[in-house]
Write an enzyme that holds these catalytic residues in place. Structure first.
Site, PDB file in Angstrom:
ATOM      1  N   PRO A  37     128.183 -39.519  69.099  1.00  0.00           N
ATOM      2  CA  PRO A  37     127.009 -38.716  69.470  1.00  0.00           C
ATOM      3  C   PRO A  37     127.315 -37.421  70.226  1.00  0.00           C
ATOM      4  CG  PRO A  37     127.180 -40.665  70.863  1.00  0.00           C
ATOM      5  CD  PRO A  37     128.212 -40.818  69.799  1.00  0.00           C
ATOM      6  N   TYR A  79     128.050 -25.830  67.694  1.00  0.00           N
ATOM      7  CA  TYR A  79     126.966 -26.523  68.395  1.00  0.00           C
ATOM      8  C   TYR A  79     125.604 -26.170  67.794  1.00  0.00           C
ATOM      9  CZ  TYR A  79     124.661 -28.885  72.296  1.00  0.00           C
ATOM     10  OH  TYR A  79     123.917 -29.745  73.062  1.00  0.00           O
TER      11      TYR A  79
HETATM   12  C1  PHB Z   1     120.387 -36.979  73.581  1.00  0.00           C
HETATM   13  O1  PHB Z   1     120.211 -38.187  73.321  1.00  0.00           O
HETATM   14  O2  PHB Z   1     119.503 -36.317  74.133  1.00  0.00           O
HETATM   15  C2  PHB Z   1     121.665 -36.326  73.250  1.00  0.00           C
HETATM   16  C3  PHB Z   1     122.720 -37.055  72.719  1.00  0.00           C
HETATM   17  C4  PHB Z   1     123.918 -36.416  72.442  1.00  0.00           C
HETATM   18  C5  PHB Z   1     124.052 -35.062  72.699  1.00  0.00           C
HETATM   19  C6  PHB Z   1     122.996 -34.347  73.193  1.00  0.00           C
HETATM   20  C7  PHB Z   1     121.796 -34.971  73.482  1.00  0.00           C
HETATM   21  O3  PHB Z   1     125.217 -34.437  72.455  1.00  0.00           O
END
Ligand code: PHB
Ligand code: APR
Length: 390
Positions: free
Chosen positions: A293, A385
């Protein structure tokens, strides 16, 4: 019964594909194993690339996102006691990301599908794919004890990592690539204001932490933890203490604590299946690939697959041409692998691995020092990004 495209899975991939095809006049049926409420109860990431935002708009379901989503033009990385900003908009010539939860995207897509009258079968049991190596694939399922069958022109396997679509492909026809990381993310959702206006990714000796948000009143926080961590061992107090210990003093004092409304541990994995097309079966989203993630690429990759797949299916229906269908897998995989690389790199740079002693620890520190001393390095991070072009 007959339809043009059977879509398996009502996650963001399946629903977005359904909307884009519907708007092009192509009939679809979505088959989902779980209930609608179950699908909407899953908490997932929440950062949308500009291209994903554009697709959601194109699908005709962007109104609430435009109203409630938060446009971000930067994020921070904290390490060695200091916070550093990545000015993504400035570094990419004006691009930004949108903070808007995946659950909300899914809800908007479900509402859009309902409004269009296109059918979704929830709680479809034993979904099975047949004859997708020929011109008339079929899908069967059971609902309330009755077996149903649909004949179609194409099947879209949008049923996630544990779905039936990829599992239906003969082993000899598919090749998979995988990396499992030796840790997970413990995530907490709480109705408290975020500790900072932008996301903070923190690399710390105790492990990675992330401060994210769903709105100005709802925060999403994560800390790196062992994969087999028991959620019962994490009281809210323990979580808040661990989070603050990794953020550095300035961000730590700004954390508003409160009761968690969701708490879960997620494993981290990189996974790609090649190819993404098998005759008349097309995989999209988590059915074909998983990213860790870090960098929030999962949903955004699902969206780019759907962009390519909807274009291909629309061209096929309009002109009867095979060319676009033939190109789908290679086009999608080229973008998938770049996002796999980026997610792996962000994960490696920011997390603490068991082997991070001595040499590797110094190299990781040098990587972060280099990043914030080089506009070229920052521009590369920012470009990935906000999302590479389709
Ligand atoms: C989120 O769950 O808000 C989230 C997860 C991973 C990221 C950024 C935001 O890199
Ligand atoms: N039959 C029917 N539906 C199924 C089956 C099956 N055998 N197996 C799984 N499904 C459904 C799941 O219940 C789920 O609702 O397919 C859906 C897949 O949705 P996601 O897992 O959300 O995958 P995807 O739509 O590709 O979204 C990718 O969302 O899941 C996140 O981390 C992921 O951010 C990424 C993005």
């Amino acid at each position: 019964m007959r339809t043009q495209v059977v879509i398996i899975g009502s996650g963001p991939s399946g629903l977005l594909l359904g909307q884009l095809l519907h708007r092009a006049g192509i009939d679809t049926v979505v088959l989902e194993r779980k209930s609608r409420d179950y699908v909407l109860s899953r908490v997932r990431a929440g950062v949308l690339e500009q291209g994903t935002v554009g697709l959601i708009e194109e699908a005709g379901v962007g109104a609430r996102m435009r109203r409630e989503g938060l446009v971000h033009d930067g994020f921070e990385i904290a390490f060695a006691g200091e916070r550093h900003r990545v000015a993504i908009t400035e570094l990419t010539g004006g691009r930004s990301v949108m903070v808007y939860g995946q659950t909300e995207v899914t809800r908007d897509l479900m509402d859009g599908r309902d409004a269009s009258g296109a059918p979704t079968v929830y709680e479809a049991e034993d979904v099975a794919l047949h004859d997708f190596d020929g011109p008339s694939p079929r899908v069967t399922w059971r609902k309330d004890g009755v077996t149903h069958e649909l004949v179609c022109d194409a099947i879209a396997g949008c049923d996630g990592y544990h779905g039936v679509s990829r599992a239906s492909v003969p082993a000899g026809a598919i090749r998979t690539f995988e990396r499992v990381y030796p840790f997970g993310w413990l995530g907490v959702l709480a109705d408290v204001p975020p500790c900072a206006p932008e996301l903070i990714y923190a690399a710390h000796d105790r492990g990675f932490a992330l401060c994210s948000m769903r709105s100005t009143t709802r925060s999403r926080y994560y800390v790196q933890c062992p994969v087999d961590e028991r959620i019962e061992d994490w009281s809210d107090d323990r979580f808040w203490d661990e989070l603050r210990s990794r953020l550095g003093p300035e961000a730590a004092v700004a954390v508003t604590t409160g009761p968690s409304i969701e708490k879960s541990v997620a494993p981290l994995r990189s996974f790609v299946a090649e190819p993404m097309r098998f005759g008349r079966l097309f995989l999209a989203g988590d059915a074909a690939h998983i990213v860790p993630p870090t960098g929030a690429k999962g949903l955004n990759l699902a969206a780019s697959d759907v962009r390519y797949l909807s274009d291909a299916l629309i061209e096929h229906v309009r002109d009867g041409s095979e060319a676009a269908l033939d190109r789908y897998s290679a086009r999608a995989l080229a973008r998938v692998w770049k996002a796999e690389r980026f997610s792996w790199w962000m994960t490696t740079m920011l997390h603490r691995f068991p082997e991070d002693e001595g040499f590797t620890a110094r190299i990781k520190r040098a990587e972060l020092d280099y990043l914030f001393s080089s506009r070229a390095a920052l521009a590369s991070l920012a470009e990935n990004y906000v999302g590479l072009p389709y």
